[in-house]
Design a protein around this motif. Structure first.
Motif, PDB file in Angstrom:
ATOM      1  N   THR A 115       0.839  -1.193   0.000  1.00 53.36           N
ATOM      2  CA  THR A 115       0.000   0.000   0.000  1.00 53.36           C
ATOM      3  C   THR A 115       0.874   1.243   0.000  1.00 53.36           C
ATOM      4  O   THR A 115       1.881   1.299   0.729  1.00 53.36           O
ATOM      5  N   TRP A 116       0.509   2.218  -0.799  1.00 53.96           N
ATOM      6  CA  TRP A 116       1.134   3.532  -0.801  1.00 53.96           C
ATOM      7  C   TRP A 116       0.125   4.562  -0.319  1.00 53.96           C
ATOM      8  O   TRP A 116      -1.086   4.398  -0.500  1.00 53.96           O
ATOM      9  N   GLY A 117       0.622   5.639   0.281  1.00 53.08           N
ATOM     10  CA  GLY A 117      -0.239   6.750   0.660  1.00 53.08           C
ATOM     11  C   GLY A 117      -0.960   6.542   1.973  1.00 53.08           C
ATOM     12  O   GLY A 117      -0.688   5.617   2.736  1.00 53.08           O
ATOM     13  N   THR A 122      -4.869   6.717  -0.261  1.00 53.21           N
ATOM     14  CA  THR A 122      -4.390   5.349  -0.134  1.00 53.21           C
ATOM     15  C   THR A 122      -4.670   4.585  -1.423  1.00 53.21           C
ATOM     16  O   THR A 122      -5.747   4.701  -2.004  1.00 53.21           O
ATOM     17  N   ARG A 123      -3.705   3.822  -1.881  1.00 51.80           N
ATOM     18  CA  ARG A 123      -3.892   2.945  -3.048  1.00 51.80           C
ATOM     19  C   ARG A 123      -2.993   1.727  -2.875  1.00 51.80           C
ATOM     20  O   ARG A 123      -2.057   1.741  -2.061  1.00 51.80           O
ATOM     21  N   HIS A 124      -3.277   0.680  -3.630  1.00 50.54           N
ATOM     22  CA  HIS A 124      -2.611  -0.599  -3.443  1.00 50.54           C
ATOM     23  C   HIS A 124      -1.825  -0.955  -4.703  1.00 50.54           C
ATOM     24  O   HIS A 124      -2.339  -0.818  -5.814  1.00 50.54           O
ATOM     25  N   PHE A 125      -0.590  -1.385  -4.526  1.00 49.53           N
ATOM     26  CA  PHE A 125       0.267  -1.646  -5.682  1.00 49.53           C
ATOM     27  C   PHE A 125       0.588  -3.117  -5.824  1.00 49.53           C
ATOM     28  O   PHE A 125       0.565  -3.886  -4.852  1.00 49.53           O
ATOM     29  N   ARG A 126       0.891  -3.492  -7.080  1.00 49.53           N
ATOM     30  CA  ARG A 126       1.398  -4.821  -7.427  1.00 49.53           C
ATOM     31  C   ARG A 126       2.600  -4.600  -8.341  1.00 49.53           C
ATOM     32  O   ARG A 126       2.441  -4.155  -9.481  1.00 49.53           O
ATOM     33  N   GLU A 127       3.779  -4.875  -7.868  1.00 50.65           N
ATOM     34  CA  GLU A 127       4.990  -4.693  -8.672  1.00 50.65           C
ATOM     35  C   GLU A 127       5.275  -5.979  -9.431  1.00 50.65           C
ATOM     36  O   GLU A 127       5.535  -7.023  -8.823  1.00 50.65           O
ATOM     37  N   ILE A 128       5.247  -5.914 -10.762  1.00 47.89           N
ATOM     38  CA  ILE A 128       5.402  -7.101 -11.598  1.00 47.89           C
ATOM     39  C   ILE A 128       6.845  -7.271 -12.068  1.00 47.89           C
ATOM     40  O   ILE A 128       7.470  -8.313 -11.869  1.00 47.89           O
ATOM     41  N   LEU A 129       7.364  -6.241 -12.702  1.00 49.19           N
ATOM     42  CA  LEU A 129       8.718  -6.284 -13.267  1.00 49.19           C
ATOM     43  C   LEU A 129       9.414  -4.982 -12.893  1.00 49.19           C
ATOM     44  O   LEU A 129       9.331  -3.982 -13.599  1.00 49.19           O
ATOM     45  N   THR A 130      10.043  -4.984 -11.736  1.00 42.07           N
ATOM     46  CA  THR A 130      10.680  -3.781 -11.216  1.00 42.07           C
ATOM     47  C   THR A 130      12.056  -4.142 -10.672  1.00 42.07           C
ATOM     48  O   THR A 130      12.298  -5.279 -10.262  1.00 42.07           O
ATOM     49  N   ALA A 131      12.942  -3.172 -10.659  1.00 43.16           N
ATOM     50  CA  ALA A 131      14.267  -3.404 -10.082  1.00 43.16           C
ATOM     51  C   ALA A 131      14.249  -2.979  -8.617  1.00 43.16           C
ATOM     52  O   ALA A 131      13.605  -1.980  -8.269  1.00 43.16           O
TER      53      ALA A 131
END
Length: 267
Positions: free
Chosen positions: A126-128, A133-142
């Motif tokens: 979660t960010w914010g 507030t919002r929810h993230f899904r990191e798929i292809l990140t460094a």
């Protein structure tokens, strides 16, 4: 028509985004009925990530078979399942059910094997805070350990009535912690009547655009600050993907609004 904002159609087969403002990024959407097959190839100087939006498919890349990719009913129903398509790859998609996929691409000189990113490998959080507030899904990140030349890809879910990408930020040049990246957002809205507003504006006041975002909208952002707000009554989703100077991200918040970062770690 604004060269940054696009309302896409749901055409069967592969539909490529035309007339956008980014130089590094490209976007296509693949829509197949159950039992249909699509055969394609990736350009010799580009890499692509096929992200299953909804449904499932058997995907073959350079002879390597991924027997069942996808499975979620839609983007609000679980983590994504994705397949990395290296430069010059030949691929075949055989829809096991109705299948909908997003296919962002970016420049590449990397010679690697295709691979999948299963839902359990997607980093979530979660960010914010408060009403941003919002929810993230990191798929292809460094640095996730998965190889890629320039693509950075993830998903954000914005609850009904909330702001997202707030405070507004940009990543248009190398300046301290800021790193140059182009970015696109591809939106889905959970209700057919749902909508949101996206503000995209220049750091020097050269432009200031507000767009009404509906299901299947896309914004291309080679530069400028950006922020999004979803109207009450529906969840908002956007697939975000970037390419630029490196795969390490760095942003600059709008100085007039950056004080809101003191409320919680962001962006």
């Amino acid at each position: 028509m604004n060269k940054h904002f696009h309302q896409l159609t749901q055409e069967p087969g592969l539909s490529a985004l035309q007339g956008h403002s980014c130089k590094l990024l490209e976007f296509s959407r693949l829509v197949l009925a159950a039992g249909d097959t699509y055969v394609g190839s990736i350009e010799d100087d580009r890499e692509c990530l096929l992200v299953a939006i909804g449904g499932s498919a058997r995907i073959t890349v350079n002879g390597k078979v991924f027997a069942s990719v996808g499975g979620r009913a839609n983007v609000f129903a679980g983590n994504p399942h994705s397949v990395y398509l290296p430069r010059g790859a030949s691929y075949k998609v055989e829809a096991l059910t109705m299948f909908d996929a997003a296919m962002p691409s970016a420049p590449s000189s990397l010679d690697i094997e295709p691979y999948e990113i299963v839902p359990a490998q997607v980093k979530t959080g979660t960010w914010g805070t408060l009403n941003y507030t919002r929810h993230f899904r990191e798929i292809l990140t460094a640095p996730d350990g998965r190889p890629a030349a320039s693509l950075i890809v993830g998903e954000t879910l914005t609850p009904s009535g909330n702001w997202s990408t707030y405070p507004p930020h940009k990543h248009e040049k190398v300046d301290g912690a800021e790193v140059f990246h182009e970015e696109m957002y591809y939106f889905r809205i959970s209700a057919p009547e749902g909508f949101g507003f996206l503000r995209h504006y220049g750091s020097d006041g050269e432009f200031d655009d507000t767009h009404v975002v509906r299901d299947n909208s896309l914004i291309s952002m080679p530069h400028g600050y950006h922020t999004y707000a979803g109207a009450p009554g529906a969840q908002s989703y956007y697939l975000w993907f970037l390419a630029g100077d490196s795969r390490k991200q760095g942003v600059k918040a709008d100085p007039a609004l950056a004080w809101t970062q003191k409320l919680v770690g962001m962006v």
